[in-house]
Design a protein around this motif. Sequence first.
Motif, PDB file in Angstrom:
ATOM      1  N   ASP A  22     -30.970  47.313   2.844  1.00  0.00           N
ATOM      2  CA  ASP A  22     -32.204  46.859   3.488  1.00  0.00           C
ATOM      3  C   ASP A  22     -33.087  46.063   2.520  1.00  0.00           C
ATOM      4  O   ASP A  22     -33.457  46.554   1.456  1.00  0.00           O
ATOM      5  CB  ASP A  22     -32.959  48.108   3.982  1.00  0.00           C
ATOM      6  CG  ASP A  22     -34.070  47.774   4.942  1.00  0.00           C
ATOM      7  OD1 ASP A  22     -34.576  46.636   4.892  1.00  0.00           O
ATOM      8  OD2 ASP A  22     -34.433  48.669   5.730  1.00  0.00           O
ATOM      9  N   ALA A  23     -33.451  44.860   2.929  1.00  0.00           N
ATOM     10  CA  ALA A  23     -34.274  44.013   2.057  1.00  0.00           C
ATOM     11  C   ALA A  23     -35.756  44.135   2.396  1.00  0.00           C
ATOM     12  O   ALA A  23     -36.585  43.421   1.830  1.00  0.00           O
ATOM     13  CB  ALA A  23     -33.825  42.562   2.176  1.00  0.00           C
ATOM     14  N   THR A  24     -36.084  45.025   3.329  1.00  0.00           N
ATOM     15  CA  THR A  24     -37.500  45.138   3.694  1.00  0.00           C
ATOM     16  C   THR A  24     -38.193  46.279   2.960  1.00  0.00           C
ATOM     17  O   THR A  24     -39.407  46.345   2.942  1.00  0.00           O
ATOM     18  CB  THR A  24     -37.664  45.360   5.206  1.00  0.00           C
ATOM     19  OG1 THR A  24     -37.055  46.603   5.554  1.00  0.00           O
ATOM     20  CG2 THR A  24     -37.014  44.239   5.996  1.00  0.00           C
ATOM     21  N   VAL A  52     -32.684  42.760   8.161  1.00  0.00           N
ATOM     22  CA  VAL A  52     -32.865  41.896   6.995  1.00  0.00           C
ATOM     23  C   VAL A  52     -32.313  42.643   5.787  1.00  0.00           C
ATOM     24  O   VAL A  52     -32.747  43.765   5.507  1.00  0.00           O
ATOM     25  CB  VAL A  52     -34.352  41.553   6.786  1.00  0.00           C
ATOM     26  CG1 VAL A  52     -34.509  40.576   5.640  1.00  0.00           C
ATOM     27  CG2 VAL A  52     -34.941  40.974   8.071  1.00  0.00           C
ATOM     28  N   GLU A  53     -31.373  42.044   5.101  1.00  0.00           N
ATOM     29  CA  GLU A  53     -30.671  42.818   4.076  1.00  0.00           C
ATOM     30  C   GLU A  53     -30.279  41.950   2.894  1.00  0.00           C
ATOM     31  O   GLU A  53     -30.205  40.728   2.989  1.00  0.00           O
ATOM     32  CB  GLU A  53     -29.410  43.457   4.690  1.00  0.00           C
ATOM     33  CG  GLU A  53     -28.513  42.429   5.368  1.00  0.00           C
ATOM     34  CD  GLU A  53     -27.565  43.050   6.382  1.00  0.00           C
ATOM     35  OE1 GLU A  53     -27.822  44.172   6.838  1.00  0.00           O
ATOM     36  OE2 GLU A  53     -26.565  42.392   6.717  1.00  0.00           O
ATOM     37  N   TRP A  54     -30.026  42.629   1.765  1.00  0.00           N
ATOM     38  CA  TRP A  54     -29.626  41.931   0.538  1.00  0.00           C
ATOM     39  C   TRP A  54     -28.117  41.791   0.479  1.00  0.00           C
ATOM     40  O   TRP A  54     -27.381  42.739   0.710  1.00  0.00           O
ATOM     41  CB  TRP A  54     -30.066  42.717  -0.706  1.00  0.00           C
ATOM     42  CG  TRP A  54     -31.539  42.839  -0.906  1.00  0.00           C
ATOM     43  CD1 TRP A  54     -32.260  44.001  -0.924  1.00  0.00           C
ATOM     44  CD2 TRP A  54     -32.471  41.790  -1.144  1.00  0.00           C
ATOM     45  NE1 TRP A  54     -33.577  43.746  -1.148  1.00  0.00           N
ATOM     46  CE2 TRP A  54     -33.742  42.382  -1.295  1.00  0.00           C
ATOM     47  CE3 TRP A  54     -32.371  40.408  -1.241  1.00  0.00           C
ATOM     48  CZ2 TRP A  54     -34.893  41.643  -1.537  1.00  0.00           C
ATOM     49  CZ3 TRP A  54     -33.516  39.670  -1.479  1.00  0.00           C
ATOM     50  CH2 TRP A  54     -34.763  40.277  -1.632  1.00  0.00           C
ATOM     51  N   LYS A  66     -31.275  36.967   0.886  1.00  0.00           N
ATOM     52  CA  LYS A  66     -31.844  37.707   2.006  1.00  0.00           C
ATOM     53  C   LYS A  66     -31.146  37.211   3.262  1.00  0.00           C
ATOM     54  O   LYS A  66     -31.216  36.025   3.581  1.00  0.00           O
ATOM     55  CB  LYS A  66     -33.336  37.415   2.066  1.00  0.00           C
ATOM     56  CG  LYS A  66     -34.183  38.537   2.562  1.00  0.00           C
ATOM     57  CD  LYS A  66     -35.623  38.113   2.598  1.00  0.00           C
ATOM     58  CE  LYS A  66     -36.410  38.635   1.401  1.00  0.00           C
ATOM     59  NZ  LYS A  66     -37.810  38.184   1.464  1.00  0.00           N
ATOM     60  N   ARG A  81     -33.172  32.571  -0.117  1.00  0.00           N
ATOM     61  CA  ARG A  81     -33.244  33.096  -1.482  1.00  0.00           C
ATOM     62  C   ARG A  81     -34.158  34.328  -1.498  1.00  0.00           C
ATOM     63  O   ARG A  81     -34.960  34.522  -0.585  1.00  0.00           O
ATOM     64  CB  ARG A  81     -33.801  32.029  -2.410  1.00  0.00           C
ATOM     65  CG  ARG A  81     -32.871  30.845  -2.585  1.00  0.00           C
ATOM     66  CD  ARG A  81     -33.544  29.750  -3.405  1.00  0.00           C
ATOM     67  NE  ARG A  81     -32.898  28.470  -3.188  1.00  0.00           N
ATOM     68  CZ  ARG A  81     -31.772  28.089  -3.789  1.00  0.00           C
ATOM     69  NH1 ARG A  81     -31.173  28.880  -4.650  1.00  0.00           N
ATOM     70  NH2 ARG A  81     -31.243  26.905  -3.528  1.00  0.00           N
ATOM     71  N   ALA A  82     -34.047  35.087  -2.581  1.00  0.00           N
ATOM     72  CA  ALA A  82     -34.753  36.373  -2.641  1.00  0.00           C
ATOM     73  C   ALA A  82     -36.249  36.237  -2.375  1.00  0.00           C
ATOM     74  O   ALA A  82     -36.843  37.052  -1.678  1.00  0.00           O
ATOM     75  CB  ALA A  82     -34.508  37.039  -3.989  1.00  0.00           C
ATOM     76  N   ARG A  85     -39.353  33.799   2.584  1.00  0.00           N
ATOM     77  CA  ARG A  85     -39.539  34.574   3.816  1.00  0.00           C
ATOM     78  C   ARG A  85     -38.449  34.198   4.810  1.00  0.00           C
ATOM     79  O   ARG A  85     -37.997  33.060   4.839  1.00  0.00           O
ATOM     80  CB  ARG A  85     -40.896  34.263   4.441  1.00  0.00           C
ATOM     81  CG  ARG A  85     -42.059  34.904   3.707  1.00  0.00           C
ATOM     82  CD  ARG A  85     -43.355  34.618   4.453  1.00  0.00           C
ATOM     83  NE  ARG A  85     -43.373  35.234   5.782  1.00  0.00           N
ATOM     84  CZ  ARG A  85     -43.729  36.500   6.012  1.00  0.00           C
ATOM     85  NH1 ARG A  85     -44.089  37.270   5.021  1.00  0.00           N
ATOM     86  NH2 ARG A  85     -43.725  36.981   7.239  1.00  0.00           N
ATOM     87  N   ALA A 107     -39.645  40.337   6.746  1.00  0.00           N
ATOM     88  CA  ALA A 107     -39.624  40.475   5.290  1.00  0.00           C
ATOM     89  C   ALA A 107     -40.347  39.298   4.654  1.00  0.00           C
ATOM     90  O   ALA A 107     -40.316  38.213   5.189  1.00  0.00           O
ATOM     91  CB  ALA A 107     -38.202  40.526   4.802  1.00  0.00           C
TER      92      ALA A 107
ATOM     93  N   THR B 725     -35.333  40.827  -7.161  1.00  0.00           N
ATOM     94  CA  THR B 725     -35.955  41.303  -5.923  1.00  0.00           C
ATOM     95  C   THR B 725     -37.154  42.209  -6.150  1.00  0.00           C
ATOM     96  O   THR B 725     -38.000  42.310  -5.280  1.00  0.00           O
ATOM     97  CB  THR B 725     -34.943  42.067  -5.038  1.00  0.00           C
ATOM     98  OG1 THR B 725     -34.716  43.351  -5.603  1.00  0.00           O
ATOM     99  CG2 THR B 725     -33.631  41.318  -4.914  1.00  0.00           C
TER     100      THR B 725
END
Lengths: 107, 974
Positions: A22-24, A52-54, A66, A81-82, A85, A107, B725
């Motif tokens: 999870d990227a959030t 939304v994930e890495w 992302k 990109r990381a 948004r 995110a 990150t």
Amino acid sequence: MIRIDCPSCGGRDEVEFAYRGDATVVRPAGDAGEEAFHDFVYRRANPRGWHVEWWYHQAGCRQFLKVVRHTMTHEVHAVARAGDRVEVPAAEHTGVPAAEHKGVPAA
Amino acid sequence: MTQMFRMASGGIVDRSRTIGFRFDGRAYQGHPGDTLASALLANGVRLVGRSFKLHRPRGIFAAGAEEPNALAELRTGARREPNTRMTQIELYDGLEAASQNRWPSLRWDLLSLNGLIAPLLSAGFYYKTFMWPASFWEKVYEPLIRRSAGLGRASREADPDRYDTMQAHCDVLVIGGGVAGLAAALVAGASGVRVMLCEQDFVLGAGLIGEDEAWRSAALERLAGMANVTLLARTNVFGAYDANVVGALERVADHVAEPGAFVPRQRYWTIRAGRVVHATGAYERFIAFPDNDRPGVMLAGAAATYVARYGVHPGRRALLFANNDAAYQSLFTMQDAGVTVAGVVDPRADSAAQAAARARGITVWSASQVVGTAGSLALSGARVARIGSAGTDTLVAADVLCVSGGINPAVQLATQSRTAVAWSERLASWVPGAALLPQFSAGAANGVTGLREAAADGARAGAGASGAPADALGLPEDRPSDVTVLPFWEVKGSGKAFVDIQDDVTADDIRLAAREGYKHIEHAKRYTTHTMGTDQGKSGGLVGAAVLAEARGERVQDVGMPTFRPFTSPVTWGAIAGTSIGKHFAPTRLSPLHEWHVKRGAVFMDAGQWVRPAYYPAPVDGDGWDSVLREARAARRGVAVCDVSTLGKIDVQGRDAAVFLDRLYTNTFSNLPVGRARYGLMLREDGIVFDDGTTSRLAEDHFFVTTTTANAGPVMQHMEFYLQTVWPDLDVTLASVTDQWAAMSIAGPKARATIERIIEGLDVSNEAFGFMAVADATVKGCPVRVFRISFSGELAYEIATPAGHAQTVWNAVLEAGEAFKIEPYGVEALGLLRIEKGHVTGAELNGQTTAADVGLEKMFKKRGDFVGKVLSQRPGLTDPSRPRLVGVRPVMRGDQLRAGMHLVESGTTHSLGWMTAVTRAVELEGWIGLAMLRDGVARIGSRMQAASPLHGALVDVEIVSPHFVDPENARVRV
């Protein structure tokens, strides 16, 4: 098999990537306490719908990307990109009732 | 007289050539273009196997991938392959095949007595019959079941063949090379986009044979002339995955005895397609009636295929049992080819085809059904009765009974792509609905039948997939064929009416499952094994669902169908493994000094992907231990050198490099002076130890981090994650330099005296270059970094040099150490030295241990955040009774310790800890070891027992400090 359009490398297969979840979720401040870190490490929404994930481009540019992926169809809606948004589609995916993928934070 | 069922003409077999083959040891003849099934039928062989569970005699039932019965062990020896479908095996000269699951022979199968105890073998019998007593399972039931149930035997020898792995991209993938697929490929190909067409058969457009052959040859010629079209025959698409990625298996050399030189036997294709056209055709389904499995009962379309394509009469006298007009065409094809027709049994009162049949002089029993079959090892006739008339049936002589209950569009791949299905009343079957992905279904797979209509549908799909116009394509001629059916699934009567012929599942089994509560289609499937065979229920799946629906009092379409998953047909493990076998499974990484180790005669060991010297045998050594002890002694008493190039190395640069490392490690690096190294400990965010290693400060904004060999990749990913990150504001750049730097550790009391002779531009005296000092220098003009760090516990230096200089510097070290009898030492001696010293490695940092567990709790800084700090303080991780690192010595010094031994209180069997590493020691007598032990610190000084029940070993031990050698750490500072 998922194809991820890497902003640095172009369209690549998922085998080049490592999934990182999870990227959030946001790492709490160091003094936020055990509860906050517990949530950061262990608590996940596990939605059926957009997520939304890495994804780490291990065999490519080594960037954490992302990715907005649909957990039921594996459709990839967006790759960024990381630091960028990403937009989570408001419209439900075909076959997924709208109610089931609400509450995914942007995110 | 051989091939007495072969027609004088017709079909596409090459009668000018005769090829020999053997089945169950007997010699037969066939022609190129035959399958094993068609050649056996041509020779009048009707009995080809015994059934899975009941050992009932079985014959050839189908003509393609849906074959449930005719499974063979193909080839012999190392190439023996079980469960190959005779209907898909291309005949080649010298082919050898054997029937399966019969003992002692196919005709006299003793285990067919299973039929007599069949009531015991009903649905769920594994669960019920053999539940009790438990001890009987292993000793009695399992051997009995293994003896009696099953399919073919795999070869026990290594597969001598090679398998290829292929990746392909295309704009339009057409799955299926029937008339619809050819039409789709023609239209898409003409538009210029990249087209691939996969067909599991070795012949394209097989359905056009005996129909419009001119259209077929023109289509194949045009496709062959299109440079943008790739045609893959003998290629089965077995699975549809996400985003129009499909897997396909190409049988490259299965149609020859063995592959030619440099030719793989099969290719495993991963195809990424822009759009997919499913032109997968349809499978005819059968009707369940008593004894519908007798050799001679055959799908109607299959019987016609043997006539039209192979020029073979599947029997002398054919009877048709069908509920649809299209099946009559199959019978007419046979009649036109000279097969005597016994008649038609049709549950419908009347139809156009019934009238056409009567006009041909064929007897039609309308509103009738087949209530049983006669014969033993082959069909001799069928009992026919009018529907509703009890007890009065007529025995009709026939040696082939053609069955058709309608067709099932092959929606397997479409549904794997999450295309929903819809119920077609006309077909009484499922047809594909709207596709989620850019996909199109065409032809029979789309419920569109008849060559002309299917071709038009294929052209439409090809147009949709490529954006080209479809109207330019000429369409083939065909005969009228109406697939509208009267839904008709089962004839009830005495005798077994099979709904899954391969798995011996009957209609009664399905009803039993429903009665016992397994009413959901997925539950009934698993309880009865319905559709779980290698044919995946292609011809009987829906029949079983219909029986279940009746038992539930519902409609078939309300019962649904089980989920179709890959693989649609079996795929060999060899193809799945592909080229990833043996040494090709993973990359082999070699140190830049590898060639030297080889010349020195090192014994190697694998360390992950790395190949490292375990030890270097010398003529004086009696065994490996002698070598290891000799090398370790050199390090303790003189000087020894070890290749440590495999350690992970990460270059960390940037204004915020020190801050970054402070946040990643439990200890502090921002106060580390330039020119110094420090041991660092890294946790995961959950508080467990992740990795350790030394970090050196080369400049204010430049650090050199080392990781353990195993964690080089994961630590790099961990660092990238936090940098990119979590703290993207930090000015830090990371680079993995593991392969760029060779490294060697020179250890022992004579280490300084050795390197003093070769280090240029650096004073390495204790005063100028103390413990943990780091500096640049040169050796023989080669740039080196010198680190005064020690893993062995001795005075030691690590010299790193760019990989290209490794051999020069290594040679210089050996030359300089010659005066002190320097020895190279391998990973085993390295392990011995670290165990004596009590240093931890992956055996202790195993992903379960905390810093306190391994005695490193003092490495936590007091102030500031770092990864894992908060959760490392959780009660479960700070519990003082957790297993803790201790040292172990046998009370009797001669006793051997083993890694993995459990530590128990004397006389008990309750494990309180385990040995993580053991070795014979050089500084102490006998064996020593490290262990993780509950209340470990408190137990130091006490006696316990180390047990290895697997080895029958029980050793009295004493628990000691893990630091066996120089606990004050004085030696490294001299």
